[in-house]
Design a protein around this motif. Sequence first.
Motif, PDB file in Angstrom:
ATOM      1  N   ALA A  84       6.708   8.061   4.595  1.00 27.29           N
ATOM      2  CA  ALA A  84       7.109   7.167   3.499  1.00 27.29           C
ATOM      3  C   ALA A  84       7.518   7.966   2.262  1.00 27.29           C
ATOM      4  CB  ALA A  84       5.973   6.212   3.159  1.00 27.29           C
ATOM      5  N   GLU A  85       6.733   8.962   1.912  1.00 25.69           N
ATOM      6  CA  GLU A  85       7.083   9.778   0.745  1.00 25.69           C
ATOM      7  C   GLU A  85       8.406  10.501   0.954  1.00 25.69           C
ATOM      8  OE1 GLU A  85       3.880  12.170  -0.769  1.00 25.69           O
ATOM      9  OE2 GLU A  85       2.739  10.385  -1.311  1.00 25.69           O
ATOM     10  N   LYS A  86       8.642  10.998   2.146  1.00 32.63           N
ATOM     11  CA  LYS A  86       9.916  11.662   2.462  1.00 32.63           C
ATOM     12  C   LYS A  86      11.089  10.706   2.283  1.00 32.63           C
ATOM     13  CE  LYS A  86      12.358  13.982   6.173  1.00 32.63           C
ATOM     14  NZ  LYS A  86      12.369  14.298   7.597  1.00 32.63           N
ATOM     15  N   GLU A  87      10.881   9.440   2.629  1.00 31.64           N
ATOM     16  CA  GLU A  87      11.944   8.430   2.537  1.00 31.64           C
ATOM     17  C   GLU A  87      11.997   7.747   1.170  1.00 31.64           C
ATOM     18  OE1 GLU A  87      14.257   8.147   4.622  1.00 31.64           O
ATOM     19  OE2 GLU A  87      13.439   9.036   6.449  1.00 31.64           O
ATOM     20  N   GLY A  88      11.056   8.072   0.276  1.00 33.10           N
ATOM     21  CA  GLY A  88      11.050   7.466  -1.053  1.00 33.10           C
ATOM     22  C   GLY A  88      10.510   6.051  -1.080  1.00 33.10           C
ATOM     23  N   ILE A  89       9.654   5.732  -0.116  1.00 30.39           N
ATOM     24  CA  ILE A  89       9.083   4.387  -0.005  1.00 30.39           C
ATOM     25  C   ILE A  89       7.631   4.426  -0.478  1.00 30.39           C
ATOM     26  CG2 ILE A  89       8.408   2.560   1.612  1.00 30.39           C
ATOM     27  CD1 ILE A  89      10.888   3.463   3.296  1.00 30.39           C
ATOM     28  N   THR A  90       7.277   3.506  -1.348  1.00 29.80           N
ATOM     29  CA  THR A  90       5.909   3.397  -1.832  1.00 29.80           C
ATOM     30  C   THR A  90       5.086   2.569  -0.850  1.00 29.80           C
ATOM     31  OG1 THR A  90       6.627   3.533  -4.136  1.00 29.80           O
ATOM     32  CG2 THR A  90       4.466   2.561  -3.734  1.00 29.80           C
ATOM     33  N   ILE A  91       3.896   3.069  -0.511  1.00 29.39           N
ATOM     34  CA  ILE A  91       2.947   2.287   0.284  1.00 29.39           C
ATOM     35  C   ILE A  91       1.718   2.052  -0.572  1.00 29.39           C
ATOM     36  CG2 ILE A  91       1.436   2.173   2.305  1.00 29.39           C
ATOM     37  CD1 ILE A  91       3.426   3.833   3.840  1.00 29.39           C
ATOM     38  N   LEU A  92       1.354   0.778  -0.676  1.00 28.75           N
ATOM     39  CA  LEU A  92       0.154   0.378  -1.393  1.00 28.75           C
ATOM     40  C   LEU A  92      -0.845  -0.182  -0.386  1.00 28.75           C
ATOM     41  CD1 LEU A  92       1.814  -1.571  -4.348  1.00 28.75           C
ATOM     42  CD2 LEU A  92       1.168   0.851  -4.267  1.00 28.75           C
ATOM     43  N   LYS A  93      -2.121   0.096  -0.604  1.00 30.10           N
ATOM     44  CA  LYS A  93      -3.191  -0.426   0.246  1.00 30.10           C
ATOM     45  C   LYS A  93      -4.068  -1.311  -0.619  1.00 30.10           C
ATOM     46  CE  LYS A  93      -7.226   1.248   2.798  1.00 30.10           C
ATOM     47  NZ  LYS A  93      -7.907   2.468   3.256  1.00 30.10           N
ATOM     48  N   THR A  94      -4.301  -2.541  -0.153  1.00 31.95           N
ATOM     49  CA  THR A  94      -5.106  -3.487  -0.919  1.00 31.95           C
ATOM     50  C   THR A  94      -6.242  -4.045  -0.066  1.00 31.95           C
ATOM     51  OG1 THR A  94      -5.081  -5.542  -2.211  1.00 31.95           O
ATOM     52  CG2 THR A  94      -3.547  -5.416  -0.380  1.00 31.95           C
ATOM     53  N   PRO A  95      -7.361  -4.361  -0.696  1.00 29.25           N
ATOM     54  CA  PRO A  95      -8.442  -5.016   0.036  1.00 29.25           C
ATOM     55  C   PRO A  95      -8.155  -6.506   0.262  1.00 29.25           C
ATOM     56  CG  PRO A  95      -9.086  -4.726  -2.250  1.00 29.25           C
ATOM     57  CD  PRO A  95      -7.761  -4.029  -2.073  1.00 29.25           C
ATOM     58  N   LEU A  96      -7.152  -7.035  -0.410  1.00 30.21           N
ATOM     59  CA  LEU A  96      -6.823  -8.451  -0.284  1.00 30.21           C
ATOM     60  C   LEU A  96      -6.293  -8.768   1.107  1.00 30.21           C
ATOM     61  CD1 LEU A  96      -4.922  -8.956  -3.670  1.00 30.21           C
ATOM     62  CD2 LEU A  96      -7.349  -9.348  -3.210  1.00 30.21           C
ATOM     63  N   THR A  97      -6.459 -10.012   1.516  1.00 32.03           N
ATOM     64  CA  THR A  97      -5.828 -10.471   2.752  1.00 32.03           C
ATOM     65  C   THR A  97      -4.334 -10.639   2.485  1.00 32.03           C
ATOM     66  OG1 THR A  97      -6.042 -12.826   2.233  1.00 32.03           O
ATOM     67  CG2 THR A  97      -7.913 -11.772   3.391  1.00 32.03           C
ATOM     68  N   THR A  98      -3.575 -10.782   3.533  1.00 28.05           N
ATOM     69  CA  THR A  98      -2.142 -11.011   3.364  1.00 28.05           C
ATOM     70  C   THR A  98      -1.910 -12.279   2.546  1.00 28.05           C
ATOM     71  OG1 THR A  98      -1.611  -9.846   5.406  1.00 28.05           O
ATOM     72  CG2 THR A  98       0.024 -11.425   4.603  1.00 28.05           C
ATOM     73  N   TYR A  99      -2.643 -13.317   2.837  1.00 26.28           N
ATOM     74  CA  TYR A  99      -2.516 -14.586   2.114  1.00 26.28           C
ATOM     75  C   TYR A  99      -2.787 -14.386   0.620  1.00 26.28           C
ATOM     76  CZ  TYR A  99      -3.251 -19.523   1.008  1.00 26.28           C
ATOM     77  OH  TYR A  99      -3.178 -20.766   0.458  1.00 26.28           O
ATOM     78  N   GLN A 100      -3.848 -13.676   0.300  1.00 25.56           N
ATOM     79  CA  GLN A 100      -4.192 -13.429  -1.104  1.00 25.56           C
ATOM     80  C   GLN A 100      -3.137 -12.566  -1.794  1.00 25.56           C
ATOM     81  OE1 GLN A 100      -7.994 -11.679  -0.161  1.00 25.56           O
ATOM     82  NE2 GLN A 100      -9.122 -13.411  -1.047  1.00 25.56           N
ATOM     83  N   ALA A 101      -2.651 -11.541  -1.107  1.00 32.18           N
ATOM     84  CA  ALA A 101      -1.640 -10.657  -1.700  1.00 32.18           C
ATOM     85  C   ALA A 101      -0.355 -11.416  -2.003  1.00 32.18           C
ATOM     86  CB  ALA A 101      -1.362  -9.481  -0.772  1.00 32.18           C
ATOM     87  N   VAL A 102       0.063 -12.271  -1.091  1.00 31.38           N
ATOM     88  CA  VAL A 102       1.271 -13.069  -1.319  1.00 31.38           C
ATOM     89  C   VAL A 102       1.064 -14.015  -2.500  1.00 31.38           C
ATOM     90  CG1 VAL A 102       2.732 -14.875  -0.324  1.00 31.38           C
ATOM     91  CG2 VAL A 102       2.137 -12.855   1.023  1.00 31.38           C
ATOM     92  N   ALA A 103      -0.120 -14.590  -2.618  1.00 30.09           N
ATOM     93  CA  ALA A 103      -0.411 -15.476  -3.755  1.00 30.09           C
ATOM     94  C   ALA A 103      -0.304 -14.714  -5.074  1.00 30.09           C
ATOM     95  CB  ALA A 103      -1.798 -16.097  -3.608  1.00 30.09           C
ATOM     96  N   VAL A 104      -0.814 -13.497  -5.112  1.00 26.46           N
ATOM     97  CA  VAL A 104      -0.726 -12.677  -6.322  1.00 26.46           C
ATOM     98  C   VAL A 104       0.736 -12.397  -6.662  1.00 26.46           C
ATOM     99  CG1 VAL A 104      -1.175 -10.360  -7.261  1.00 26.46           C
ATOM    100  CG2 VAL A 104      -3.008 -11.617  -6.099  1.00 26.46           C
ATOM    101  N   LEU A 105       1.502 -11.973  -5.685  1.00 27.28           N
ATOM    102  CA  LEU A 105       2.916 -11.654  -5.933  1.00 27.28           C
ATOM    103  C   LEU A 105       3.691 -12.890  -6.382  1.00 27.28           C
ATOM    104  CD1 LEU A 105       3.510  -9.267  -2.906  1.00 27.28           C
ATOM    105  CD2 LEU A 105       3.295  -8.627  -5.323  1.00 27.28           C
ATOM    106  N   SER A 106       3.364 -14.030  -5.813  1.00 23.16           N
ATOM    107  CA  SER A 106       4.007 -15.279  -6.220  1.00 23.16           C
ATOM    108  C   SER A 106       3.672 -15.616  -7.675  1.00 23.16           C
ATOM    109  CB  SER A 106       3.574 -16.409  -5.289  1.00 23.16           C
ATOM    110  OG  SER A 106       4.196 -17.609  -5.644  1.00 23.16           O
ATOM    111  N   ARG A 107       2.404 -15.472  -8.052  1.00 27.34           N
ATOM    112  CA  ARG A 107       2.002 -15.724  -9.440  1.00 27.34           C
ATOM    113  C   ARG A 107       2.704 -14.783 -10.415  1.00 27.34           C
ATOM    114  NH1 ARG A 107      -3.257 -16.447  -7.288  1.00 27.34           N
ATOM    115  NH2 ARG A 107      -3.819 -14.343  -7.884  1.00 27.34           N
ATOM    116  N   LEU A 108       3.024 -13.585  -9.949  1.00 27.27           N
ATOM    117  CA  LEU A 108       3.742 -12.629 -10.799  1.00 27.27           C
ATOM    118  C   LEU A 108       5.224 -12.984 -10.944  1.00 27.27           C
ATOM    119  CD1 LEU A 108       2.185  -9.261  -9.569  1.00 27.27           C
ATOM    120  CD2 LEU A 108       1.783 -10.407 -11.761  1.00 27.27           C
TER     121      LEU A 108
END
Length: 117
Positions: A84-108
Amino acid sequence: MKIIEIIEPLQAQVIAKGDPEQQEVSGGYAGDLLSDVIANAKENSVWVTIQSHPNVVAVAKLVGIPCIVVTNFQDVDEQTSQRAEKEGITILKTPLTTYQAVAVLSRLGLPGLRRNV
């Protein structure tokens, strides 16, 4: 929105650093089936998934996705983060579930985007 702006709300750890201070995302897509992401995710999206193997980087590169958010405490191996770093792609790791992460991004304010819609 810049990737750096989603890190704290997602309670995320940066696993691979593309260029989160400069890279922008305009929406998001959630999915774990790689062929679905290839067919439907839109360029410049945040991709939310539980997948963490090296193939996710290839898919993100193919589609033009600058940021992958790996949910549910899934581990990301060294090969994936290095690729990912070689390709310039950021990877983030979260303890949230997929459902929770999508809700956060939607609120943003990040909309769910599909390529052909």
